[in-house]
Scaffold this active site. Structure first.
Site, short mmCIF file in Angstrom:
data_model
loop_
_atom_site.label_atom_id
_atom_site.label_comp_id
_atom_site.label_asym_id
_atom_site.label_seq_id
_atom_site.Cartn_x
_atom_site.Cartn_y
_atom_site.Cartn_z
N GLY A 51 0.72 -1.00 -0.06
CA GLY A 51 -0.03 0.04 0.07
C GLY A 51 0.99 1.30 0.17
O GLY A 51 2.11 1.11 -0.65
N CYS A 52 0.31 2.42 0.48
CA CYS A 52 1.01 3.73 0.74
C CYS A 52 2.12 3.28 1.16
O CYS A 52 2.61 2.75 2.41
CB CYS A 52 0.09 4.76 1.16
SG CYS A 52 1.09 6.18 1.55
N PHE A 53 3.60 3.89 0.36
CA PHE A 53 4.73 3.59 1.11
C PHE A 53 5.23 4.21 2.28
O PHE A 53 6.56 3.90 2.65
CB PHE A 53 6.05 3.53 -0.24
CG PHE A 53 5.89 4.81 -0.93
CD1 PHE A 53 5.48 5.94 -0.68
CD2 PHE A 53 6.23 4.64 -2.28
CE1 PHE A 53 5.49 7.12 -1.51
CE2 PHE A 53 6.53 5.69 -3.41
CZ PHE A 53 5.98 6.96 -2.62
#
Length: 212
Positions: A51-53
């Site tokens: 997902g969002c890093f």
């Protein structure tokens, strides 16, 4: 163009062309002062998409034995993409974190356990409210040994999910690593620079069996 589906991985023929010039990257990791690019002798590299890093990178830099982390893009076609391009869904890249680690302190199997237990690996092209191909779950392997361990860990975690009453099938991609492209400096160690910033990371309450 208005009907473009950001939850379907685009093919190479329709991917954005990108550029030849790599993204400038800071010399040193702002949290621990280690090199952002050099892999010291005896250390290894792992690449994960969860997902969002932003939150993923923080999760891994907090682990003992992790030398450095970097936010970036991989798994797609567009060379040296920008964040805006990746978010468009027209690069086929996932947001990933490159982890340089000392296997004498933390093993690849331990990193896999952290991977499985700290996100939802059964959501397809999304992670929570973050929707799009760049948010898919993936393990990009760099050696045959990593591939074997990743596949074995997926089977074990699938069993653990089933035992816990979660009947969904894992959708995580396990594939040979393609080129890793560093994200813009604003995204590197983002949650250290912005402690109140967004973090969508969260597991599903299932633990990896101890025989990993």
């Amino acid at each position: 163009m208005q009907n473009f589906d950001k939850t379907a991985v685009i093919d190479a023929a329709n991917a954005l062309p990108g550029r030849l010039t790599p993204m400038p990257v800071a010399t040193l990791h702002v949290v621990n002062g280690h090199s952002m690019t050099h892999v010291p002798e005896g250390m290894e590299v792992a690449i994960f998409a969860m997902g969002c890093f932003w939150g993923v990178e923080r999760l891994f830099w907090q682990q003992p034995g992790v030398y450095s982390t970097a936010a970036g893009y991989s798994g797609g076609y567009t060379p040296n993409p920008t964040y805006h391009e990746v978010c468009s869904g027209r690069t086929a890249h996932a947001e990933v974190v490159r982890v340089v680690f000392d296997p004498a302190i933390i093993s690849y199997k331990q990193l896999l356990q952290i991977f499985w237990e700290n996100h939802d690996p059964a959501q397809g092209m999304r992670q929570g409210g973050d929707v799009g191909t760049q948010y898919r779950s993936a393990i990009y392997v760099l050696t045959p040994e990593q591939e074997t361990q990743a596949q074995e860990s997926q089977a074990l975690f699938q069993q653990a999910m089933t035992k816990a009453g979660d009947s969904r099938a894992i959708t995580s991609e396990i594939a040979a690593a393609l080129p890793f492209y560093y994200a813009e400096d604003d995204h590197q160690q983002y949650l250290y620079k912005n402690p109140q910033g967004y973090c969508g990371l969260g597991g599903i309450g299932v633990c990896m069996p101890p025989n990993l």
